[in-house]
Motif scaffolding. Structure first.
Motif, PDB file in Angstrom:
ATOM      1  N   PHE A  58       0.838  -1.194   0.000  1.00  0.00           N
ATOM      2  CA  PHE A  58       0.000   0.000   0.000  1.00  0.00           C
ATOM      3  C   PHE A  58       0.868   1.238   0.000  1.00  0.00           C
ATOM      4  O   PHE A  58       2.095   1.150   0.089  1.00  0.00           O
ATOM      5  CB  PHE A  58      -1.004   0.013   1.156  1.00  0.00           C
ATOM      6  N   ASN A  59       0.233   2.405  -0.095  1.00  0.00           N
ATOM      7  CA  ASN A  59       0.925   3.680  -0.153  1.00  0.00           C
ATOM      8  C   ASN A  59       1.524   4.023   1.207  1.00  0.00           C
ATOM      9  O   ASN A  59       0.921   3.757   2.253  1.00  0.00           O
ATOM     10  CB  ASN A  59      -0.071   4.770  -0.579  1.00  0.00           C
ATOM     11  N   ARG A  60       2.689   4.644   1.203  1.00  0.00           N
ATOM     12  CA  ARG A  60       3.375   5.028   2.435  1.00  0.00           C
ATOM     13  C   ARG A  60       2.525   5.939   3.307  1.00  0.00           C
ATOM     14  O   ARG A  60       2.596   5.896   4.539  1.00  0.00           O
ATOM     15  CB  ARG A  60       4.693   5.720   2.076  1.00  0.00           C
ATOM     16  N   GLN A  61       1.675   6.739   2.689  1.00  0.00           N
ATOM     17  CA  GLN A  61       0.843   7.683   3.445  1.00  0.00           C
ATOM     18  C   GLN A  61      -0.118   6.972   4.389  1.00  0.00           C
ATOM     19  O   GLN A  61      -0.562   7.555   5.374  1.00  0.00           O
ATOM     20  CB  GLN A  61       0.072   8.596   2.487  1.00  0.00           C
ATOM     21  N   VAL A  62      -0.429   5.711   4.107  1.00  0.00           N
ATOM     22  CA  VAL A  62      -1.303   4.940   4.987  1.00  0.00           C
ATOM     23  C   VAL A  62      -0.721   4.907   6.397  1.00  0.00           C
ATOM     24  O   VAL A  62      -1.449   4.992   7.381  1.00  0.00           O
ATOM     25  CB  VAL A  62      -1.504   3.508   4.437  1.00  0.00           C
ATOM     26  N   LEU A  63       0.613   4.813   6.499  1.00  0.00           N
ATOM     27  CA  LEU A  63       1.268   4.724   7.804  1.00  0.00           C
ATOM     28  C   LEU A  63       1.215   6.043   8.572  1.00  0.00           C
ATOM     29  O   LEU A  63       1.497   6.078   9.766  1.00  0.00           O
ATOM     30  CB  LEU A  63       2.710   4.268   7.635  1.00  0.00           C
ATOM     31  N   TYR A  64       0.869   7.132   7.893  1.00  0.00           N
ATOM     32  CA  TYR A  64       0.725   8.428   8.542  1.00  0.00           C
ATOM     33  C   TYR A  64      -0.738   8.776   8.794  1.00  0.00           C
ATOM     34  O   TYR A  64      -1.061   9.427   9.782  1.00  0.00           O
ATOM     35  CB  TYR A  64       1.349   9.533   7.683  1.00  0.00           C
ATOM     36  N   VAL A  65      -1.629   8.366   7.898  1.00  0.00           N
ATOM     37  CA  VAL A  65      -3.023   8.796   7.928  1.00  0.00           C
ATOM     38  C   VAL A  65      -3.926   7.806   8.667  1.00  0.00           C
ATOM     39  O   VAL A  65      -4.765   8.207   9.473  1.00  0.00           O
ATOM     40  CB  VAL A  65      -3.546   9.012   6.483  1.00  0.00           C
ATOM     41  N   ASN A  66      -3.757   6.526   8.405  1.00  0.00           N
ATOM     42  CA  ASN A  66      -4.609   5.487   8.987  1.00  0.00           C
ATOM     43  C   ASN A  66      -4.250   5.316  10.467  1.00  0.00           C
ATOM     44  O   ASN A  66      -3.147   4.879  10.802  1.00  0.00           O
ATOM     45  CB  ASN A  66      -4.418   4.177   8.220  1.00  0.00           C
ATOM     46  N   GLU A  67      -5.193   5.652  11.345  1.00  0.00           N
ATOM     47  CA  GLU A  67      -4.933   5.612  12.791  1.00  0.00           C
ATOM     48  C   GLU A  67      -4.589   4.200  13.261  1.00  0.00           C
ATOM     49  O   GLU A  67      -3.723   4.021  14.109  1.00  0.00           O
ATOM     50  CB  GLU A  67      -6.134   6.159  13.565  1.00  0.00           C
ATOM     51  N   GLY A  68      -5.276   3.193  12.727  1.00  0.00           N
ATOM     52  CA  GLY A  68      -4.997   1.809  13.116  1.00  0.00           C
ATOM     53  C   GLY A  68      -3.597   1.379  12.713  1.00  0.00           C
ATOM     54  O   GLY A  68      -2.879   0.752  13.502  1.00  0.00           O
ATOM     55  N   ALA A  69      -3.207   1.710  11.499  1.00  0.00           N
ATOM     56  CA  ALA A  69      -1.872   1.353  11.012  1.00  0.00           C
ATOM     57  C   ALA A  69      -0.799   2.109  11.791  1.00  0.00           C
ATOM     58  O   ALA A  69       0.243   1.548  12.139  1.00  0.00           O
ATOM     59  CB  ALA A  69      -1.754   1.639   9.521  1.00  0.00           C
ATOM     60  N   LYS A  70      -1.078   3.392  12.064  1.00  0.00           N
ATOM     61  CA  LYS A  70      -0.117   4.206  12.810  1.00  0.00           C
ATOM     62  C   LYS A  70       0.099   3.621  14.213  1.00  0.00           C
ATOM     63  O   LYS A  70       1.229   3.477  14.677  1.00  0.00           O
ATOM     64  CB  LYS A  70      -0.632   5.642  12.906  1.00  0.00           C
ATOM     65  N   ALA A  71      -0.995   3.255  14.877  1.00  0.00           N
ATOM     66  CA  ALA A  71      -0.904   2.686  16.222  1.00  0.00           C
ATOM     67  C   ALA A  71      -0.189   1.337  16.202  1.00  0.00           C
ATOM     68  O   ALA A  71       0.636   1.047  17.082  1.00  0.00           O
ATOM     69  CB  ALA A  71      -2.301   2.536  16.818  1.00  0.00           C
ATOM     70  N   LEU A  72      -0.480   0.524  15.219  1.00  0.00           N
ATOM     71  CA  LEU A  72       0.152  -0.791  15.097  1.00  0.00           C
ATOM     72  C   LEU A  72       1.660  -0.658  14.891  1.00  0.00           C
ATOM     73  O   LEU A  72       2.451  -1.368  15.514  1.00  0.00           O
ATOM     74  CB  LEU A  72      -0.485  -1.553  13.945  1.00  0.00           C
ATOM     75  N   LEU A  73       2.068   0.292  14.038  1.00  0.00           N
ATOM     76  CA  LEU A  73       3.492   0.503  13.791  1.00  0.00           C
ATOM     77  C   LEU A  73       4.182   1.070  15.036  1.00  0.00           C
ATOM     78  O   LEU A  73       5.275   0.636  15.390  1.00  0.00           O
ATOM     79  CB  LEU A  73       3.702   1.429  12.588  1.00  0.00           C
ATOM     80  N   ASP A  74       3.525   2.017  15.712  1.00  0.00           N
ATOM     81  CA  ASP A  74       4.099   2.570  16.942  1.00  0.00           C
ATOM     82  C   ASP A  74       4.277   1.488  18.002  1.00  0.00           C
ATOM     83  O   ASP A  74       5.275   1.464  18.716  1.00  0.00           O
ATOM     84  CB  ASP A  74       3.220   3.696  17.488  1.00  0.00           C
ATOM     85  N   GLU A  75       3.317   0.585  18.077  1.00  0.00           N
ATOM     86  CA  GLU A  75       3.393  -0.531  19.021  1.00  0.00           C
ATOM     87  C   GLU A  75       4.559  -1.452  18.676  1.00  0.00           C
ATOM     88  O   GLU A  75       5.293  -1.899  19.553  1.00  0.00           O
ATOM     89  CB  GLU A  75       2.077  -1.302  18.984  1.00  0.00           C
ATOM     90  N   ALA A  76       4.753  -1.716  17.388  1.00  0.00           N
ATOM     91  CA  ALA A  76       5.862  -2.566  16.949  1.00  0.00           C
ATOM     92  C   ALA A  76       7.205  -1.905  17.237  1.00  0.00           C
ATOM     93  O   ALA A  76       8.153  -2.564  17.644  1.00  0.00           O
ATOM     94  CB  ALA A  76       5.734  -2.875  15.468  1.00  0.00           C
ATOM     95  N   VAL A  77       7.275  -0.592  17.038  1.00  0.00           N
ATOM     96  CA  VAL A  77       8.513   0.147  17.323  1.00  0.00           C
ATOM     97  C   VAL A  77       8.817   0.091  18.820  1.00  0.00           C
ATOM     98  O   VAL A  77       9.945  -0.161  19.228  1.00  0.00           O
ATOM     99  CB  VAL A  77       8.396   1.607  16.830  1.00  0.00           C
ATOM    100  N   ALA A  78       7.801   0.311  19.638  1.00  0.00           N
ATOM    101  CA  ALA A  78       7.992   0.271  21.092  1.00  0.00           C
ATOM    102  C   ALA A  78       8.368  -1.143  21.537  1.00  0.00           C
ATOM    103  O   ALA A  78       9.236  -1.324  22.395  1.00  0.00           O
ATOM    104  CB  ALA A  78       6.728   0.733  21.798  1.00  0.00           C
ATOM    105  N   GLY A  79       7.748  -2.164  20.932  1.00  0.00           N
ATOM    106  CA  GLY A  79       8.038  -3.550  21.281  1.00  0.00           C
ATOM    107  C   GLY A  79       9.446  -3.957  20.892  1.00  0.00           C
ATOM    108  O   GLY A  79      10.053  -4.810  21.530  1.00  0.00           O
ATOM    109  N   ALA A  80       9.963  -3.361  19.849  1.00  0.00           N
ATOM    110  CA  ALA A  80      11.322  -3.673  19.402  1.00  0.00           C
ATOM    111  C   ALA A  80      12.366  -2.900  20.198  1.00  0.00           C
ATOM    112  O   ALA A  80      13.556  -3.106  20.027  1.00  0.00           O
ATOM    113  CB  ALA A  80      11.464  -3.359  17.915  1.00  0.00           C
TER     114      ALA A  80
END
Length: 139
Positions: A51-73
Motif C-alpha cells: 500500500f501507499n506510504r501515506q497509509v502509515l501516517y493517515v490510517n490511525e490503526g496502522a499508525k498505532a500498530l506501527l508505533d506498538e511494533a517500534v515500542a516492542g522492538a
C-alpha cells in the motif's frame, strides 16, 4: 470510492490487516524492522505491505500498530537515540558494530522490498493468467 471499488473504511481495515501480517512475519522470522538513517523506513514497510506510504501516517490503526511494533522492538525514533554518548571515544569495535548494524538494517530493508516485489509478481502472474485464459482463473 477508490478505483478498487472498496470503501475507505474497508480499504483501511485491509491495510491494517496487511501491516499486522507483515509485522507478525518479521517477528516470527526474527528480522528487525527496516531502518534508514536511524529511523523506521516507512517506505520499505509500505512497499512490503502493498500500500501507499501515506497509509502509515493517515490510517490511525496502522499508525498505532506501527508505533506498538517500534515500542516492542525497543527502538526510539528520532534524535533521542544519539543523546548521552558524546564524551565516549569511538573505538574500532564500535565502528564495526555500527557498520554491522547498518548492514543489518539495509538487509532488512531489502528483504521487505523483496517481499513486496514477490507479492506484486504473484498478483501480476495471476492477472496474466486471466488475460491469457480469457476467463477468471482461481488464484
Amino acid at each position: 470510492m477508490s478505483g478498487s471499488g472498496k470503501s475507505g473504511p474497508l480499504a483501511g481495515a485491509e491495510n491494517v490487516e496487511k501491516l499486522r501480517v507483515y509485522l507478525d512475519e518479521l517477528r516470527t522470522k526474527g528480522v528487525p524492522l527496516p531502518m534508514r538513517g536511524g529511523e523506521i523506513n516507512r517506505s520499505a514497510i509500505a512497499l512490503a505491505c502493498g500500500f501507499n506510504r501515506q497509509v502509515l501516517y493517515v490510517n490511525e490503526g496502522a499508525k498505532a500498530l506501527l508505533d506498538e511494533a517500534v515500542a516492542g522492538a525497543g527502538l526510539v525514533v528520532g534524535l533521542e537515540q544519539a543523546e548521552g554518548d558524546d564524551d565516549k571515544p569511538v573505538t574500532r569495535s564500535d565502528k564495526r558494530d555500527r557498520r554491522i548494524h547498518q548492514l543489518e538494517q539495509a538487509n532488512a530493508s531489502l528483504r521487505a522490498e523483496n517481499h513486496g516485489l514477490r507479492e506484486r509478481l504473484r498478483r501480476l502472474e495471476h492477472v496474466e493468467a486471466v488475460m491469457m485464459a480469457g476467463r477468471r482463473v482461481a488464484p
